[in-house]
Design a protein around this motif. Structure first.
Motif, PDB file in Angstrom:
ATOM      1  N   TYR A   1       4.208  19.282  35.179  1.00  0.00           N
ATOM      2  CA  TYR A   1       3.991  18.789  33.637  1.00  0.00           C
ATOM      3  C   TYR A   1       2.579  18.235  33.388  1.00  0.00           C
ATOM      4  O   TYR A   1       1.725  18.010  32.443  1.00  0.00           O
TER       5      TYR A   1
ATOM      6  N   GLY B   1       2.192  25.018  35.156  1.00  0.00           N
ATOM      7  CA  GLY B   1       1.989  23.855  33.915  1.00  0.00           C
ATOM      8  C   GLY B   1       1.035  24.007  33.419  1.00  0.00           C
ATOM      9  O   GLY B   1       1.175  23.735  31.869  1.00  0.00           O
ATOM     10  N   ALA B   2      -0.183  24.551  33.638  1.00  0.00           N
ATOM     11  CA  ALA B   2      -1.429  24.699  32.830  1.00  0.00           C
ATOM     12  C   ALA B   2      -1.189  25.646  31.911  1.00  0.00           C
ATOM     13  O   ALA B   2      -1.517  25.672  30.616  1.00  0.00           O
ATOM     14  N   ARG B   3      -0.291  26.724  31.940  1.00  0.00           N
ATOM     15  CA  ARG B   3       0.129  27.904  31.059  1.00  0.00           C
ATOM     16  C   ARG B   3       1.214  27.462  30.293  1.00  0.00           C
ATOM     17  O   ARG B   3       1.682  27.996  29.579  1.00  0.00           O
ATOM     18  N   ARG B   4       1.936  26.170  30.607  1.00  0.00           N
ATOM     19  CA  ARG B   4       3.036  25.739  29.963  1.00  0.00           C
ATOM     20  C   ARG B   4       4.314  27.026  29.943  1.00  0.00           C
ATOM     21  O   ARG B   4       5.079  27.255  28.843  1.00  0.00           O
TER      22      ARG B   4
ATOM     23  N   SER C   1      -8.533  26.440  29.579  1.00  0.00           N
ATOM     24  CA  SER C   1      -8.703  27.190  28.425  1.00  0.00           C
ATOM     25  C   SER C   1     -10.006  27.854  28.583  1.00  0.00           C
ATOM     26  O   SER C   1     -10.364  28.984  27.905  1.00  0.00           O
TER      27      SER C   1
ATOM     28  N   ARG D   1      -0.358  20.418  32.285  1.00  0.00           N
ATOM     29  CA  ARG D   1      -0.748  20.680  30.653  1.00  0.00           C
ATOM     30  C   ARG D   1      -1.945  19.867  30.423  1.00  0.00           C
ATOM     31  O   ARG D   1      -2.593  20.045  29.359  1.00  0.00           O
TER      32      ARG D   1
ATOM     33  N   GLY E   1      -4.889  21.838  30.472  1.00  0.00           N
ATOM     34  CA  GLY E   1      -4.947  22.761  29.763  1.00  0.00           C
ATOM     35  C   GLY E   1      -6.356  23.213  28.916  1.00  0.00           C
ATOM     36  O   GLY E   1      -6.848  24.376  28.743  1.00  0.00           O
TER      37      GLY E   1
ATOM     38  N   VAL F   1       8.129  25.895  32.968  1.00  0.00           N
ATOM     39  CA  VAL F   1       7.920  24.694  33.819  1.00  0.00           C
ATOM     40  C   VAL F   1       8.937  24.153  34.340  1.00  0.00           C
ATOM     41  O   VAL F   1       9.055  23.730  35.673  1.00  0.00           O
TER      42      VAL F   1
ATOM     43  N   THR G   1      -3.420  27.727  25.675  1.00  0.00           N
ATOM     44  CA  THR G   1      -2.650  26.566  26.147  1.00  0.00           C
ATOM     45  C   THR G   1      -1.835  26.105  25.076  1.00  0.00           C
ATOM     46  O   THR G   1      -1.183  25.147  24.998  1.00  0.00           O
ATOM     47  N   GLN G   2      -1.951  26.708  23.716  1.00  0.00           N
ATOM     48  CA  GLN G   2      -1.241  26.133  22.639  1.00  0.00           C
ATOM     49  C   GLN G   2       0.161  27.047  22.237  1.00  0.00           C
ATOM     50  O   GLN G   2      -0.031  27.971  22.616  1.00  0.00           O
TER      51      GLN G   2
END
Length: 207
Positions: free
Chosen positions: A169, A34-37, A179, A172, A175, A40, A105-106
């Motif tokens: 989710y 989730g943190a890395r997207r 980062s 995120r 993030g 998910v 994370t973008q």
């Protein structure tokens, strides 16, 4: 019977949530994805559907079959323990020898969906605690609900969906924090410790 539907559903939701929220390898992996997207939806879907299947089997009475064949749990414990130790070692290596780059994370996810899916399947189905919690424990508690046992099971399934969607989710939102290279190293260290402890415990109990 209708007057007991809501209490039975709430009981299932509370019982299921209390078992799922414990820190474990599966939760740590979902949070990381989730943190890395990355993948998910696939990861959350696998965790929820797996829980739903196992809960349904438990409510249907499969727990008695598993209890009668303890060798099955032993085999799963050994396989799961080895897998968790290996995954934990990789996480420890990332924490001790970071690549030096911050977590991006973008934008779109760049990780392999196939790798994420296979890892998630292994963390889910090679973890004997999943069978103990869903098939045996939830199944036995559901049996006490009589004709409302499937309502209880539905409540437990909903708890699984809410939890995994939340950390998947919701990851995120972390993030910005993750980062930072230092924060990511700490998360990898937590993942490593969690997986190594669980993996070692599983092997110790099985052997």
């Amino acid at each position: 019977m209708n007057s007991g539907i809501l209490p039975a559903a709430l009981a299932g939701f509370g019982t299921g949530l209390s078992l799922i929220v414990a820190i474990g390898a599966q939760n740590a992996f979902v949070l990381r994805q989730g943190a890395r997207r990355q993948a998910v939806l696939a990861v959350v879907g696998i965790c929820f559907l797996s829980d739903a299947v196992l809960i349904a089997l438990g409510v249907a009475g499969l727990g008695a079959v598993v209890t009668a064949w303890p060798a099955a749990l032993t085999a799963v414990s050994v396989a799961g323990g080895i897998f968790l130790l290996g995954y934990g070692a990789l996480a420890a290596r990332r924490a001790l020898r970071p690549a030096g780059e911050a977590l991006d994370t973008q934008g779109d996810a760049t990780g392999s969906v196939r790798t994420a899916v296979l890892t998630c399947l292994a963390l889910t189905w090679l973890n004997p605690h999943v069978y103990l919690d869903t098939v045996l424990l939830l199944g036995s508690v559901a049996s006490d609900q009589g004709s409302l046992r499937w309502v209880f099971g539905a409540g437990a399934m909903l708890a699984s969906l809410v939890w995994f969607a939340g950390i998947g989710y919701g990851g995120r939102l972390l993030g910005g924090v993750l980062s930072r290279p230092r924060a990511w190293r700490l998360l990898d260290a937590l993942v490593a410790v969690t997986m190594l402890v669980i993996g070692g415990t599983l092997l110790a109990r099985a052997l």
